[in-house]
Motif scaffolding. Structure first.
Motif, PDB file in Angstrom:
ATOM      1  N   TRP A 107      -5.974   2.727  -7.791  1.00 10.91           N
ATOM      2  CA  TRP A 107      -6.811   3.459  -6.828  1.00 10.91           C
ATOM      3  C   TRP A 107      -8.215   3.513  -7.406  1.00 10.91           C
ATOM      4  O   TRP A 107      -8.433   4.028  -8.498  1.00 10.91           O
ATOM      5  CB  TRP A 107      -6.253   4.869  -6.626  1.00 10.91           C
ATOM      6  CG  TRP A 107      -7.134   5.767  -5.798  1.00 10.91           C
ATOM      7  CD1 TRP A 107      -7.328   5.707  -4.453  1.00 10.91           C
ATOM      8  CD2 TRP A 107      -7.934   6.855  -6.275  1.00 10.91           C
ATOM      9  NE1 TRP A 107      -8.195   6.695  -4.044  1.00 10.91           N
ATOM     10  CE2 TRP A 107      -8.588   7.425  -5.153  1.00 10.91           C
ATOM     11  CE3 TRP A 107      -8.162   7.420  -7.529  1.00 10.91           C
ATOM     12  CZ2 TRP A 107      -9.441   8.521  -5.248  1.00 10.91           C
ATOM     13  CZ3 TRP A 107      -9.021   8.510  -7.628  1.00 10.91           C
ATOM     14  CH2 TRP A 107      -9.650   9.044  -6.491  1.00 10.91           C
TER      15      TRP A 107
ATOM     16  N   GLU B  46      -2.732   0.694  -4.373  1.00 10.72           N
ATOM     17  CA  GLU B  46      -2.080  -0.612  -4.302  1.00 10.72           C
ATOM     18  C   GLU B  46      -1.020  -0.728  -5.397  1.00 10.72           C
ATOM     19  O   GLU B  46      -1.248  -0.372  -6.553  1.00 10.72           O
ATOM     20  CB  GLU B  46      -3.113  -1.729  -4.483  1.00 10.72           C
ATOM     21  CG  GLU B  46      -2.514  -3.126  -4.367  1.00 10.72           C
ATOM     22  CD  GLU B  46      -3.540  -4.217  -4.620  1.00 10.72           C
ATOM     23  OE1 GLU B  46      -3.283  -5.384  -4.237  1.00 10.72           O
ATOM     24  OE2 GLU B  46      -4.597  -3.915  -5.223  1.00 10.72           O
TER      25      GLU B  46
ATOM     26  N   ALA C 133       0.840  -1.198   0.000  1.00  7.91           N
ATOM     27  CA  ALA C 133       0.000   0.000   0.000  1.00  7.91           C
ATOM     28  C   ALA C 133       0.876   1.249   0.000  1.00  7.91           C
ATOM     29  O   ALA C 133       1.886   1.322   0.713  1.00  7.91           O
ATOM     30  CB  ALA C 133      -0.915   0.010   1.213  1.00  7.91           C
TER      31      ALA C 133
ATOM     32  N   PHE D  57       0.502   5.680   0.155  1.00  5.95           N
ATOM     33  CA  PHE D  57      -0.423   6.689   0.642  1.00  5.95           C
ATOM     34  C   PHE D  57       0.034   8.080   0.207  1.00  5.95           C
ATOM     35  O   PHE D  57       1.215   8.305  -0.074  1.00  5.95           O
ATOM     36  CB  PHE D  57      -0.490   6.660   2.174  1.00  5.95           C
ATOM     37  CG  PHE D  57      -0.787   5.302   2.751  1.00  5.95           C
ATOM     38  CD1 PHE D  57      -2.097   4.901   2.987  1.00  5.95           C
ATOM     39  CD2 PHE D  57       0.249   4.421   3.058  1.00  5.95           C
ATOM     40  CE1 PHE D  57      -2.374   3.646   3.522  1.00  5.95           C
ATOM     41  CE2 PHE D  57      -0.012   3.174   3.593  1.00  5.95           C
ATOM     42  CZ  PHE D  57      -1.326   2.771   3.823  1.00  5.95           C
ATOM     43  N   ASP D  58      -0.936   9.005   0.190  1.00  8.73           N
ATOM     44  CA  ASP D  58      -0.564  10.406   0.027  1.00  8.73           C
ATOM     45  C   ASP D  58       0.019  10.893   1.359  1.00  8.73           C
ATOM     46  O   ASP D  58      -0.080  10.188   2.380  1.00  8.73           O
ATOM     47  CB  ASP D  58      -1.791  11.233  -0.371  1.00  8.73           C
ATOM     48  CG  ASP D  58      -2.771  11.419   0.773  1.00  8.73           C
ATOM     49  OD1 ASP D  58      -3.036  12.571   1.137  1.00  8.73           O
ATOM     50  OD2 ASP D  58      -3.233  10.380   1.322  1.00  8.73           O
TER      51      ASP D  58
ATOM     52  N   LEU E 295       5.105   7.353   7.804  1.00 11.35           N
ATOM     53  CA  LEU E 295       5.062   7.459   6.351  1.00 11.35           C
ATOM     54  C   LEU E 295       6.359   8.097   5.850  1.00 11.35           C
ATOM     55  O   LEU E 295       6.808   9.121   6.377  1.00 11.35           O
ATOM     56  CB  LEU E 295       3.866   8.313   5.909  1.00 11.35           C
ATOM     57  CG  LEU E 295       2.475   7.696   6.090  1.00 11.35           C
ATOM     58  CD1 LEU E 295       1.411   8.630   5.531  1.00 11.35           C
ATOM     59  CD2 LEU E 295       2.386   6.325   5.420  1.00 11.35           C
TER      60      LEU E 295
ATOM     61  N   GLU F  30      -5.232   5.842  -0.472  1.00  8.89           N
ATOM     62  CA  GLU F  30      -4.453   4.610  -0.431  1.00  8.89           C
ATOM     63  C   GLU F  30      -4.503   3.936  -1.792  1.00  8.89           C
ATOM     64  O   GLU F  30      -5.579   3.724  -2.349  1.00  8.89           O
ATOM     65  CB  GLU F  30      -4.990   3.659   0.636  1.00  8.89           C
ATOM     66  CG  GLU F  30      -4.217   2.346   0.713  1.00  8.89           C
ATOM     67  CD  GLU F  30      -4.722   1.424   1.815  1.00  8.89           C
ATOM     68  OE1 GLU F  30      -4.473   0.198   1.722  1.00  8.89           O
ATOM     69  OE2 GLU F  30      -5.386   1.919   2.755  1.00  8.89           O
TER      70      GLU F  30
ATOM     71  N   ARG G  82      -2.252  10.527   4.341  1.00  5.68           N
ATOM     72  CA  ARG G  82      -2.892   9.221   4.474  1.00  5.68           C
ATOM     73  C   ARG G  82      -4.393   9.271   4.152  1.00  5.68           C
ATOM     74  O   ARG G  82      -5.178   8.475   4.673  1.00  5.68           O
ATOM     75  CB  ARG G  82      -2.678   8.657   5.876  1.00  5.68           C
ATOM     76  CG  ARG G  82      -2.724   7.115   5.927  1.00  5.68           C
ATOM     77  CD  ARG G  82      -2.733   6.610   7.357  1.00  5.68           C
ATOM     78  NE  ARG G  82      -1.442   6.699   7.987  1.00  5.68           N
ATOM     79  CZ  ARG G  82      -0.543   5.724   8.021  1.00  5.68           C
ATOM     80  NH1 ARG G  82      -0.797   4.579   7.437  1.00  5.68           N
ATOM     81  NH2 ARG G  82       0.616   5.894   8.628  1.00  5.68           N
TER      82      ARG G  82
ATOM     83  N   TRP H  68       3.827   9.991  -3.232  1.00  8.61           N
ATOM     84  CA  TRP H  68       3.467   8.699  -2.650  1.00  8.61           C
ATOM     85  C   TRP H  68       4.423   8.314  -1.526  1.00  8.61           C
ATOM     86  O   TRP H  68       5.636   8.507  -1.629  1.00  8.61           O
ATOM     87  CB  TRP H  68       3.453   7.602  -3.716  1.00  8.61           C
ATOM     88  CG  TRP H  68       2.366   7.795  -4.745  1.00  8.61           C
ATOM     89  CD1 TRP H  68       2.521   8.160  -6.039  1.00  8.61           C
ATOM     90  CD2 TRP H  68       0.970   7.638  -4.531  1.00  8.61           C
ATOM     91  NE1 TRP H  68       1.301   8.241  -6.670  1.00  8.61           N
ATOM     92  CE2 TRP H  68       0.330   7.922  -5.760  1.00  8.61           C
ATOM     93  CE3 TRP H  68       0.179   7.277  -3.432  1.00  8.61           C
ATOM     94  CZ2 TRP H  68      -1.052   7.868  -5.928  1.00  8.61           C
ATOM     95  CZ3 TRP H  68      -1.201   7.217  -3.595  1.00  8.61           C
ATOM     96  CH2 TRP H  68      -1.803   7.515  -4.818  1.00  8.61           C
TER      97      TRP H  68
ATOM     98  N   GLU I 291       4.707   2.957   4.383  1.00 11.34           N
ATOM     99  CA  GLU I 291       4.746   2.940   5.845  1.00 11.34           C
ATOM    100  C   GLU I 291       5.880   2.041   6.330  1.00 11.34           C
ATOM    101  O   GLU I 291       6.046   0.913   5.861  1.00 11.34           O
ATOM    102  CB  GLU I 291       3.416   2.430   6.411  1.00 11.34           C
ATOM    103  CG  GLU I 291       3.348   2.510   7.937  1.00 11.34           C
ATOM    104  CD  GLU I 291       1.967   2.187   8.480  1.00 11.34           C
ATOM    105  OE1 GLU I 291       1.772   2.319   9.702  1.00 11.34           O
ATOM    106  OE2 GLU I 291       1.087   1.810   7.671  1.00 11.34           O
TER     107      GLU I 291
END
Length: 384
Positions: free
Chosen positions: A321, A312, A301, A303-304, A355, A310, A307, A347, A350
């Motif tokens: 997305w 993939e 995953a 994230f921006d 992040l 999300e 968060r 992007w 985690e």
């Protein structure tokens, strides 16, 4: 350091001898240098001022200006012929990605610029050197001449001329460096004097000007040529900044003054010469390579920064997305409703509950690919 050379042929296979002054005629010495052997040329050619008589102050004292024989030409045609000859030789000895700086006043810079374009140089910028303390206009018939113009040009349109953008921006309080530079003229202790207390050279340029030029458009170890070396400002700054230099000067007194001056310069240490790393010059690593090397796995995953979004990671290096699937850059633009996006900084992945931008993963990829040393890997470990 000073070499006297006469009648010696040019050998294309001979390695360029750097950190020395060639005492002789500019054109003769240039013709002896090998093709493609120089990274940068800085040229401060004769102005061709066309002075008709002495320049006097209001109190009738004589201004110590440029009235030397080397600045006198019979006609514009003679000056143009000379300019094209030395510019042609400079272009020949530049490496494919080499570049040239030429400085002049309104008397000659336009003629030089036209000649450069005619010969195939590709102009990158003109830069205005604004003088903090210009010489006043004593006759009161013109504007005070408070600037000189520099032309920065690459060898040709295909050349990838060195430009240390990040270093210049960082030195300018994180603002892009502009093309108008404010420096004082050469004066005080920096101005070289002869035994009689007069200027050793009438057009000695300030070291600050050459410092910025070499910092902006060369790397440590590059060879810098100055075909009108004078009292050696180019050589002094090249030595200080860890660059190599070749100077050409026909006047023995100027060459002697330059030699003594450069000998007093203490080169900076390697750590002091480290500059901001340029991302433009780094090897390109596509996001798909991050997946190929297993640094990120398909299904992970991203994230921006806040968060809120999300996505993939897919096996082909794209991101998914909702109903959209695209590259890291294109999908980053889509989720923000923008036309473009730098996916490397948008992007995040985690790690240990935090992040972190996927941009730091490129350093690990470069390490695994053998494109960088251990420094990049240690940076990644510190970030994690």
């Amino acid at each position: 350091m000073v070499e006297r050379r006469r009648q010696s042929p040019r050998h294309e296979s001979v390695r360029v001898a750097e950190d020395r002054i060639l005492l002789g005629d500019c054109l003769e010495e240039l013709r002896r240098l090998p093709d493609g052997s120089v990274d940068l040329v800085f040229a401060d050619p004769p102005y061709n001022l066309q002075l008709a008589g002495d320049l006097l102050r209001p109190n009738d004292t004589r201004v110590d200006g440029v009235d030397n024989d080397w600045d006198k030409f019979a006609s514009f045609e003679a000056y143009d012929s000379f300019s094209r000859a030395w510019l042609s030789e400079c272009r020949r000895i530049l490496k494919p990605d080499g570049a040239i700086w030429v400085i002049g006043s309104y008397h000659n810079i336009f003629r030089l610029g036209a000649a450069m374009q005619d010969l195939g140089f590709w102009i990158q910028n003109d830069v205005v050197w604004r003088k903090v303390n210009p010489m006043p206009n004593f006759r009161g018939k013109r504007f005070t001449n408070a600037h000189e113009t520099l032309i920065w040009a690459s060898r040709d349109q295909r050349s990838r001329a060195t430009f240390n953008y990040e270093s210049l921006k960082a030195s300018n309080d994180d603002l892009q460096m502009r093309s108008d530079w404010l420096f004082p003229i050469c004066s005080g202790p920096e101005r070289l004097k002869d035994e009689g207390g007069r200027k050793a050279h009438p057009t000695q340029k300030p070291e600050a000007l050459l410092h910025r030029i070499l910092l902006a458009t060369t790397h440590v170890g590059d060879v810098v040529l100055d075909p009108f070396f004078g009292t050696g400002t180019t050589g002094a700054i090249a030595r200080r900044l860890g660059r190599r230099f070749i100077g050409i000067e026909r006047d023995p007194d100027y060459a002697r003054a330059a030699t003594e001056r450069i000998a007093r310069v203490a080169p900076l240490g390697p750590s002091a010469l480290e500059t901001v790393r340029s991302k433009r010059s780094e090897p390109r690593v596509p996001f798909g390579t991050i997946i190929d090397l297993g640094i990120l796995s398909p299904g992970a995953a991203l994230f921006d920064p806040r968060r809120k979004v999300e996505a993939e990671v897919k096996a082909d290096g794209t991101l998914r997305w909702r109903e959209e699937q695209a590259s890291i850059h294109r999908l980053g633009a889509i989720v923000q409703g923008k036309s473009a996006c730098n996916g490397w900084t948008f992007w995040h992945f985690e790690a240990e509950g935090r992040l972190k931008p996927i941009d730091i993963l490129r350093d690990e990829a470069k390490r695994q690919l053998g494109l960088v040393g251990p420094r990049a890997s240690s940076m990644l470990e510190a970030a994690e």
